[in-house]
Design a protein around this motif. Structure first.
Motif, PDB file in Angstrom:
ATOM      1  N   ARG A  16       0.835  -1.208   0.000  1.00  8.20           N
ATOM      2  CA  ARG A  16       0.000   0.000   0.000  1.00  8.20           C
ATOM      3  C   ARG A  16       0.866   1.253   0.000  1.00  8.20           C
ATOM      4  O   ARG A  16       0.569   2.219  -0.719  1.00  8.20           O
ATOM      5  CB  ARG A  16      -0.932   0.018   1.208  1.00  8.20           C
ATOM      6  CG  ARG A  16      -2.139  -0.881   1.070  1.00  8.20           C
ATOM      7  CD  ARG A  16      -3.189  -0.588   2.127  1.00  8.20           C
ATOM      8  NE  ARG A  16      -2.650  -0.485   3.475  1.00  8.20           N
ATOM      9  CZ  ARG A  16      -2.666  -1.459   4.378  1.00  8.20           C
ATOM     10  NH1 ARG A  16      -3.199  -2.619   4.075  1.00  8.20           N
ATOM     11  NH2 ARG A  16      -2.160  -1.263   5.575  1.00  8.20           N
ATOM     12  N   TYR A  18       3.892   1.528  -1.191  1.00 12.34           N
ATOM     13  CA  TYR A  18       4.499   1.657  -2.515  1.00 12.34           C
ATOM     14  C   TYR A  18       3.493   2.226  -3.511  1.00 12.34           C
ATOM     15  O   TYR A  18       3.844   3.060  -4.350  1.00 12.34           O
ATOM     16  CB  TYR A  18       5.029   0.317  -3.016  1.00 12.34           C
ATOM     17  CG  TYR A  18       5.394   0.359  -4.477  1.00 12.34           C
ATOM     18  CD1 TYR A  18       6.494   1.072  -4.910  1.00 12.34           C
ATOM     19  CD2 TYR A  18       4.602  -0.269  -5.440  1.00 12.34           C
ATOM     20  CE1 TYR A  18       6.817   1.159  -6.250  1.00 12.34           C
ATOM     21  CE2 TYR A  18       4.918  -0.192  -6.779  1.00 12.34           C
ATOM     22  CZ  TYR A  18       6.023   0.523  -7.180  1.00 12.34           C
ATOM     23  OH  TYR A  18       6.322   0.610  -8.506  1.00 12.34           O
ATOM     24  N   GLU A  19       2.243   1.769  -3.434  1.00  7.20           N
ATOM     25  CA  GLU A  19       1.234   2.256  -4.376  1.00  7.20           C
ATOM     26  C   GLU A  19       1.000   3.758  -4.212  1.00  7.20           C
ATOM     27  O   GLU A  19       0.809   4.464  -5.200  1.00  7.20           O
ATOM     28  CB  GLU A  19      -0.065   1.472  -4.199  1.00  7.20           C
ATOM     29  CG  GLU A  19       0.058   0.046  -4.716  1.00  7.20           C
ATOM     30  CD  GLU A  19      -1.125  -0.833  -4.354  1.00  7.20           C
ATOM     31  OE1 GLU A  19      -2.080  -0.332  -3.719  1.00  7.20           O
ATOM     32  OE2 GLU A  19      -1.088  -2.026  -4.701  1.00  7.20           O
ATOM     33  N   VAL A  20       1.043   4.246  -2.983  1.00 10.60           N
ATOM     34  CA  VAL A  20       0.900   5.686  -2.749  1.00 10.60           C
ATOM     35  C   VAL A  20       2.081   6.432  -3.369  1.00 10.60           C
ATOM     36  O   VAL A  20       1.898   7.452  -4.042  1.00 10.60           O
ATOM     37  CB  VAL A  20       0.781   5.973  -1.236  1.00 10.60           C
ATOM     38  CG1 VAL A  20       0.906   7.460  -0.948  1.00 10.60           C
ATOM     39  CG2 VAL A  20      -0.528   5.431  -0.694  1.00 10.60           C
ATOM     40  N   ARG A  22       4.009   5.359  -5.811  1.00  7.64           N
ATOM     41  CA  ARG A  22       3.909   5.217  -7.271  1.00  7.64           C
ATOM     42  C   ARG A  22       2.930   6.226  -7.858  1.00  7.64           C
ATOM     43  O   ARG A  22       3.225   6.879  -8.863  1.00  7.64           O
ATOM     44  CB  ARG A  22       3.483   3.793  -7.636  1.00  7.64           C
ATOM     45  CG  ARG A  22       3.536   3.558  -9.151  1.00  7.64           C
ATOM     46  CD  ARG A  22       3.016   2.199  -9.525  1.00  7.64           C
ATOM     47  NE  ARG A  22       1.567   2.268  -9.391  1.00  7.64           N
ATOM     48  CZ  ARG A  22       0.793   1.251  -9.039  1.00  7.64           C
ATOM     49  NH1 ARG A  22       1.312   0.090  -8.771  1.00  7.64           N
ATOM     50  NH2 ARG A  22      -0.506   1.396  -8.938  1.00  7.64           N
ATOM     51  N   GLU A  23       1.760   6.367  -7.232  1.00  7.96           N
ATOM     52  CA  GLU A  23       0.779   7.337  -7.729  1.00  7.96           C
ATOM     53  C   GLU A  23       1.332   8.759  -7.667  1.00  7.96           C
ATOM     54  O   GLU A  23       1.135   9.548  -8.582  1.00  7.96           O
ATOM     55  CB  GLU A  23      -0.510   7.233  -6.926  1.00  7.96           C
ATOM     56  CG  GLU A  23      -1.289   5.970  -7.201  1.00  7.96           C
ATOM     57  CD  GLU A  23      -2.487   5.813  -6.275  1.00  7.96           C
ATOM     58  OE1 GLU A  23      -2.810   6.773  -5.540  1.00  7.96           O
ATOM     59  OE2 GLU A  23      -3.093   4.733  -6.284  1.00  7.96           O
ATOM     60  N   SER A  24       2.057   9.052  -6.594  1.00 14.23           N
ATOM     61  CA  SER A  24       2.657  10.376  -6.458  1.00 14.23           C
ATOM     62  C   SER A  24       3.715  10.617  -7.531  1.00 14.23           C
ATOM     63  O   SER A  24       3.778  11.695  -8.126  1.00 14.23           O
ATOM     64  CB  SER A  24       3.269  10.510  -5.074  1.00 14.23           C
ATOM     65  OG  SER A  24       3.945  11.730  -4.945  1.00 14.23           O
ATOM     66  N   GLN A  26       3.910   9.119 -10.455  1.00 12.97           N
ATOM     67  CA  GLN A  26       3.275   9.202 -11.767  1.00 12.97           C
ATOM     68  C   GLN A  26       2.674  10.572 -12.006  1.00 12.97           C
ATOM     69  O   GLN A  26       2.621  11.045 -13.134  1.00 12.97           O
ATOM     70  CB  GLN A  26       2.192   8.122 -11.903  1.00 12.97           C
ATOM     71  CG  GLN A  26       2.765   6.737 -12.066  1.00 12.97           C
ATOM     72  CD  GLN A  26       1.719   5.643 -12.053  1.00 12.97           C
ATOM     73  OE1 GLN A  26       0.596   5.847 -11.613  1.00 12.97           O
ATOM     74  NE2 GLN A  26       2.090   4.467 -12.538  1.00 12.97           N
ATOM     75  N   GLY A  27       2.238  11.238 -10.934  1.00 15.44           N
ATOM     76  CA  GLY A  27       1.683  12.580 -11.059  1.00 15.44           C
ATOM     77  C   GLY A  27       2.746  13.662 -11.116  1.00 15.44           C
ATOM     78  O   GLY A  27       2.444  14.811 -11.406  1.00 15.44           O
ATOM     79  N   THR A  31       9.590  10.720 -15.063  1.00 10.15           N
ATOM     80  CA  THR A  31       9.124   9.916 -16.197  1.00 10.15           C
ATOM     81  C   THR A  31      10.254   9.154 -16.876  1.00 10.15           C
ATOM     82  O   THR A  31       9.995   8.379 -17.791  1.00 10.15           O
ATOM     83  CB  THR A  31       8.434  10.818 -17.244  1.00 10.15           C
ATOM     84  OG1 THR A  31       9.353  11.840 -17.633  1.00 10.15           O
ATOM     85  CG2 THR A  31       7.175  11.445 -16.672  1.00 10.15           C
ATOM     86  N   TYR A  97      10.001   1.645  -8.244  1.00  9.13           N
ATOM     87  CA  TYR A  97       9.270   2.367  -9.289  1.00  9.13           C
ATOM     88  C   TYR A  97      10.113   2.468 -10.551  1.00  9.13           C
ATOM     89  O   TYR A  97       9.618   2.248 -11.654  1.00  9.13           O
ATOM     90  CB  TYR A  97       8.888   3.760  -8.783  1.00  9.13           C
ATOM     91  CG  TYR A  97       8.196   4.610  -9.815  1.00  9.13           C
ATOM     92  CD1 TYR A  97       6.870   4.386 -10.141  1.00  9.13           C
ATOM     93  CD2 TYR A  97       8.870   5.634 -10.463  1.00  9.13           C
ATOM     94  CE1 TYR A  97       6.229   5.173 -11.083  1.00  9.13           C
ATOM     95  CE2 TYR A  97       8.241   6.424 -11.398  1.00  9.13           C
ATOM     96  CZ  TYR A  97       6.924   6.197 -11.711  1.00  9.13           C
ATOM     97  OH  TYR A  97       6.287   6.958 -12.650  1.00  9.13           O
ATOM     98  N   GLU A 101       8.374   0.495 -13.432  1.00 10.09           N
ATOM     99  CA  GLU A 101       7.594   1.389 -14.286  1.00 10.09           C
ATOM    100  C   GLU A 101       8.419   2.071 -15.382  1.00 10.09           C
ATOM    101  O   GLU A 101       7.914   2.279 -16.473  1.00 10.09           O
ATOM    102  CB  GLU A 101       6.909   2.468 -13.434  1.00 10.09           C
ATOM    103  CG  GLU A 101       6.034   1.924 -12.335  1.00 10.09           C
ATOM    104  CD  GLU A 101       4.749   1.297 -12.840  1.00 10.09           C
ATOM    105  OE1 GLU A 101       4.258   1.720 -13.902  1.00 10.09           O
ATOM    106  OE2 GLU A 101       4.255   0.381 -12.166  1.00 10.09           O
TER     107      GLU A 101
END
Length: 119
Positions: A16, A18-20, A22-24, A26-27, A31, A97, A101
């Motif tokens: 969980r 890591y997902e937070v 990752r979302e941060s 990605q925003g 890149t 990440y 990604e």
């Protein structure tokens, strides 16, 4: 089943977290793998800076007010441990990440979906 995490609670918590992250990421403007490496270097620098700052912040009041020296030193040690753990986890999540990604080639399902959409 792992002995140090028999019910998988810590693994679920780390996923969980890591997902937070990752979302941060990605925003944000992370890149490319190079931008990710810059972020890793920045995290390392901040961690070192914070731990280096904690030492005098804990020791100077200990010298000025010796009867509270133990409290200041224990607080400093706890802060350093917290900073170290947070920095280490942040480095792990950003590296993951980058590996998952940014460095991974596109999945074959994505390529075939784009090929069928254009045909």
């Amino acid at each position: 089943m792992q002995l140090n995490d028999p019910f998988g609670r810590m693994a679920t918590k780390r996923q969980r977290e890591y997902e937070v992250v990752r979302e941060s990421l990605q925003g944000s403007d992370v890149t490319t793998p190079e931008a990710g490496q810059d972020l890793l270097n920045n995290i390392r620098q901040r961690g070192k800076w914070m731990m280096g700052l904690a030492v005098p912040v804990a020791l100077v009041p200990s010298v000025i007010v010796p009867q509270f020296a133990l409290a200041f030193i224990v607080t400093g040690v706890l802060f350093i441990a917290w900073t170290f753990t947070t920095t280490r986890n942040g480095l792990r999540y950003v590296q993951r990440y980058i590996d998952e990604e940014l460095s991974a080639p596109p999945a074959s399902g994505e390529e075939s979906a784009s090929e069928t959409g254009s045909a």
